[in-house]
Enzyme design. Structure first.
Site, PDB file in Angstrom:
ATOM      1  N   GLU A 196     -35.501 -22.818 -49.581  1.00 24.91           N
ATOM      2  CA  GLU A 196     -34.282 -22.097 -49.953  1.00 24.91           C
ATOM      3  C   GLU A 196     -33.744 -22.584 -51.295  1.00 24.91           C
ATOM      4  O   GLU A 196     -33.357 -21.785 -52.167  1.00 24.91           O
ATOM      5  CB  GLU A 196     -33.207 -22.281 -48.883  1.00 24.91           C
ATOM      6  CG  GLU A 196     -33.372 -21.412 -47.653  1.00 24.91           C
ATOM      7  CD  GLU A 196     -32.144 -21.447 -46.765  1.00 24.91           C
ATOM      8  OE1 GLU A 196     -31.016 -21.504 -47.311  1.00 24.91           O
ATOM      9  OE2 GLU A 196     -32.300 -21.417 -45.533  1.00 24.91           O
ATOM     10  N   SER A 263     -51.891 -26.174 -39.633  1.00 21.00           N
ATOM     11  CA  SER A 263     -52.824 -26.444 -38.533  1.00 21.00           C
ATOM     12  C   SER A 263     -53.680 -25.212 -38.296  1.00 21.00           C
ATOM     13  O   SER A 263     -53.344 -24.111 -38.753  1.00 21.00           O
ATOM     14  CB  SER A 263     -52.082 -26.774 -37.221  1.00 21.00           C
ATOM     15  OG  SER A 263     -51.147 -27.807 -37.404  1.00 21.00           O
ATOM     16  N   ASP A 338     -30.803 -23.203 -42.385  1.00 21.72           N
ATOM     17  CA  ASP A 338     -30.040 -22.439 -43.358  1.00 21.72           C
ATOM     18  C   ASP A 338     -29.130 -23.382 -44.135  1.00 21.72           C
ATOM     19  O   ASP A 338     -28.445 -24.229 -43.536  1.00 21.72           O
ATOM     20  CB  ASP A 338     -29.173 -21.377 -42.674  1.00 21.72           C
ATOM     21  CG  ASP A 338     -29.887 -20.040 -42.506  1.00 21.72           C
ATOM     22  OD1 ASP A 338     -31.073 -19.956 -42.882  1.00 21.72           O
ATOM     23  OD2 ASP A 338     -29.266 -19.099 -41.997  1.00 21.72           O
ATOM     24  N   ASP A 523     -34.381  -9.764 -36.396  1.00 16.68           N
ATOM     25  CA  ASP A 523     -35.247 -10.153 -35.283  1.00 16.68           C
ATOM     26  C   ASP A 523     -36.533 -10.826 -35.768  1.00 16.68           C
ATOM     27  O   ASP A 523     -37.418 -11.108 -34.969  1.00 16.68           O
ATOM     28  CB  ASP A 523     -35.609  -8.921 -34.444  1.00 16.68           C
ATOM     29  CG  ASP A 523     -34.376  -8.295 -33.796  1.00 16.68           C
ATOM     30  OD1 ASP A 523     -33.486  -9.065 -33.386  1.00 16.68           O
ATOM     31  OD2 ASP A 523     -34.312  -7.056 -33.708  1.00 16.68           O
TER      32      ASP A 523
END
Length: 822
Positions: A196, A263, A338, A523
């Site tokens: 961010e 991974s 965030d 979502d």
């Protein structure tokens, strides 16, 4: 007279040699006192019946007991036998107490961990565990403490040679310590906060903010969401503010977002298996160290045996199998953080703005004790959104306006955290359905768990996924105004809504940290994914044969062919191949032609013995630097790894991305072919300075050495040659056999991040399953098991992963019996 002088010089020299030999012998004797004895009987408190720890010939402990609690007690004891120093360093790290041991060098790390307060949250989380989990956490802690008691009463060299050099009191292990280990792993496996901040800084630096979608693109395959210009959210910020960058201290759990975790895990249903049983392969990728963070173990629980990779400090098999079920982990890249910019009250800086007006910070003082220096007191502050961080953390000061501070929301800060409990429950699950239920309650780190039982396969994203408001200003992609209600988290999405895949029609599923779903905001799972490249090679290998075997899964796990090289080289070199006559020998033009000839015949295999991978890697690195340095200025240096999707966008001119090829400060208008040619010359100059101009004799492995270095002693002259494990390796940033390069420093191609554990589980014949770690079981550098698995790992070999107790006993290196004290 000269004879007497010579005689005395000889005596002094002899005396010094003798003293040096005695000193070395004493050091060795004291250090060797902490080497564990695996063949003994010990009376201990805290178990209900004898516990047996059988060490097989790879030093893997097979632990047998009358109850699950007794078995986990044995695991705690074995972890502390072999990895005590590692466990203590991890605990000091999460507690923010490294400076008590290592002095001022770790003060910045301690300050950040104190601000997150992960250890305080772990202590609170103990109260949210069910009684069964608490009993097992206490049993594991008691096993660790039994080893500490043995060390103290038997004078076993403080338990680890490092503790002679860095003396520090060792407190008993507690259940909170194990929960805190999980939270420390969550910190190491998330890169969203750093991403961010980098997005915001790049948005500020770019002359045309619309070009952000090129240099920090979304994973291909879905629509690109419109992003706000960060300067529009917070006007007045400088176009470019120099950041401190990320610490290269090996003790720091904070790394560049590129190292946020990766991974591979993949599974085949019986219909795609040659032997008719399910298959599962897993290789989690973390930063390399000596010893590796992984520790192999077998536990004989009441529900049956489980075997696989553990992390010392955590009482569960994190990747492994039982006779009925196998499980593997990959980082899910859930957008779990965030950053919020909090506005201070101009009249009272002890208050911050909320949707309901200004509110007092929650504050608490914290004293950091520093070895060799005066203690430092810091004030910890929290907002409704989460803890307030320093501007020096994650370079937050570069995007924080005056009169504001930055806070962070993060799933790992939840006290109702049952992540460790889920791992304990998973070991007793008998099938996929039971496993999915056991994993409910996982908070952080979010993982894709790939599962295989005897009849089916599945993959589920476990961990908390934040619920965000549809009106969120940046959709969680860049820092936002923390006082606006729509930018705050609205709780978490239900576990049932987390992505889940069961028994796909094609019979194959897996994850390479690639995008798993493309749901619309809010979502969505994430906009940031860890892989856009390896998944293409994996898909090809999986679909290239009708049925798979254990060996074909091993082949895929060890594959070194770079899809990125195969796709990008024809694109960036399309106007350079075989153009014109051969240039005279000894000229830069001839060197370029020789490099292009080598690359033209190369199949993209990042083999350690070949020259082409080094030429290719240096070319792409130089190419990206030339493309971005005039637009991003000094910020360009912080893009430490090549971004393949960016290069593809530029050379395909997607949405006008070829604009990056023109150097703004020059009069001519450069083409992308011009920049590709200049970048290749840059790369060849760099190679010639370090390795000479004999291109055909270059070896990728000379540059791409795996750096399993001791976190502390690895920098000590002379001693580092005994404690560091360096190996020439194949693979690269974008191969399935992933060997992520450092990206910085005099050798940016050192292999620093990859699969410290590999396992392949075959349920047609479970005892034919195999696993390996990248160093050895012991953390004691005088032990034969410190690095005995390293060469097997480098060569792509494995050791048997068998639950056959008789086999373990037949070739055992010692049997420890813990008997009840009562």
């Amino acid at each position: 007279m000269l004879g007497k002088v010579f005689l005395w010089l000889f005596r002094i020299a002899t005396g010094l040699v003798v003293l040096a030999v005695i000193a070395v012998a004493l050091v060795y004797w004291f250090a060797s006192r902490s080497l564990p004895d695996y063949d003994k009987t010990l009376r201990v408190a805290g178990i209900s019946a004898p516990v047996e720890i059988v060490r097989d010939n790879a030093d893997v402990p097979h632990i047998f007991g009358a109850s699950d609690e007794d078995v986990l007690y044995g695991l705690g004891y074995a972890h502390a036998q072999d990895r005590l120093w590692q466990m203590l360093v991890m605990r000091w790290t999460v507690q923010g107490r490294l400076s008590e041991v290592f002095g001022p060098r770790t003060l910045k790390i301690d300050k950040l961990l104190r601000r997150f307060d992960l250890y305080g949250i772990a202590r609170e989380a103990v109260n949210y565990q069910d009684e069964e989990t608490l009993a097992k956490l206490r049993a594991y802690a008691a096993g660790v403490n039994a080893r500490l008691e043995e060390i103290n009463t038997s004078a076993l060299g403080r338990g680890a040679p490092e503790l002679f050099l860095f003396s520090a009191p060792v407190a008993p292990w507690t259940p909170a310590d194990s929960i805190a280990m999980g939270k420390l792993m969550a910190l190491q496996l998330t890169g969203h906060m750093g991403n961010e901040v980098m997005r915001a800084r790049t948005s500020l630096a770019l002359p045309d903010p619309d070009r952000l979608r090129d240099i920090m693109p979304d994973a291909p395959g879905g629509a690109i969401a419109a992003l706000p210009k960060y300067a529009g959210l917070f006007p007045g910020l400088p176009r470019y503010a120099e950041g401190a960058g990320y610490s290269d201290d090996p003790l720091s759990p904070i790394r560049h977002p590129d190292f946020a975790g990766a991974s591979n895990a993949f599974a085949a249903a019986p219909s795609r298996s040659a032997a008719g049983g399910t298959l599962l392969a897993n290789d989690p990728h973390l930063g390399f160290s000596a010893p590796t963070i992984w520790y192999l173990a077998r536990l004989e629980l009441q529900s049956g045996g489980v075997i696989g990779g553990t992390i010392p400090g955590i009482p569960s098999v994190l990747s492994g199998r039982s006779d009925r079920l196998g499980w593997g982990l990959t980082t899910a890249y859930v957008d779990d953080q965030d950053v919020h910019i909090e506005q201070l009250n101009p009249q009272n800086p002890q208050e911050y703005r909320t949707p309901d007006g200004f509110r007092q910070f929650e504050t608490r003082g914290s004293i950091i004790r520093i070895k060799g220096a005066e203690p430092v007191t810091i004030t910890l502050r929290w907002t409704d959104n989460g803890p307030v961080l320093s501007g020096a953390d994650y370079d937050l000061e570069t995007i924080t306006p005056p009169g504001h501070v930055a806070s962070v929301s993060w799933t790992a800060l939840e006290v109702d955290d049952k992540t460790v409990a889920a791992g304990i429950r998973l070991m007793s699950a008998g099938n996929i359905e039971e496993a999915l239920e056991a994993l409910r309650g996982t908070a952080a780190p979010a993982q894709n768990v790939t599962l295989a039982d005897r009849s089916g396969i599945a993959m589920k994203t476990v961990g908390l996924i934040p619920a965000r408001d549809r009106g969120h200003e940046t959709e969680g992609r860049m820092p936002t105004k923390g006082w606006l209600a729509q930018n705050r988290w609205q709780g978490f999405q239900p576990y049932e809504q987390n992505p889940e895949f069961r028994d796909p029609p094609g019979g194959i599923l897996g994850n390479t940290n690639n995008k798993t779903v493309d749901r619309p905001f809010p979502d969505h799972v994430s906009y940031l994914w860890g892989d856009t490249q390896r998944v293409h090679r994996w898909r090809r290998l999986m679909q290239s044969r009708e049925v798979h075997t254990r060996d074909s899964f091993i082949e895929a796990q060890l594959d070194t062919v770079s899809f990125t090289a195969r796709s990008l080289l024809p694109l960036i070199g399309k106007d350079l191949w075989f153009t014109g006559e051969a240039a005279p020998e000894g000229t830069p033009e001839r060197l370029r032609q020789r490099a292009l000839e080598l690359l033209a015949d190369w199949n993209g295999e990042m083999n350690e013995h070949l020259p082409e991978p080094l030429i290719y890697a240096a070319w792409l690195r130089a190419l990206q630097t030339r493309l971005i340095q005039d637009d991003l200025g000094p910020l360009a240096e912080e893009f430490v790894h090549v971004q393949p999707v960016f290069l593809e966008r530029v050379f395909r001119n997607i949405d006008g991305a070829a604009e990056w090829c023109d150097i703004r400060q020059s009069s001519p208008e450069e083409t992308c072919s011009d920049i590709a040619r200049l970048a290749l010359d840059d790369a060849l100059v760099w190679i010639e300075e370090r390795y000479g101009d004999a291109l055909e004799s270059l070896r990728w492995g000379d540059a791409h050495q795996a750096t399993h270095d001791h976190q502390i002693l690895g920098e000590v002259p002379v001693l580092r040659h005994f404690v560091n494990i360096r190996q020439s390796t194949s693979g690269g940033d974008n191969t399935l056999l992933r060997g992520m390069t450092r990206g910085t420093g005099p050798n940016p191609y050192l292999n620093v991040h990859g699969a410290g554990f590999r396992g392949v589980y075959d349920f047609a014949d479970p005892n034919s399953s195999v696993f390996i770690t990248s160093t050895g079981q012991s953390g004691h550098f005088l032990s034969q098991h410190y690095d005995d698995l390293a060469q097997l790992w480098r060569r792509g070999e494995y050791v048997p992963m068998s639950l056959d107790a008789d086999l373990a006993r037949a070739a055992n290196e010692g049997i420890t019996v813990l008997e009840p004290l009562d």
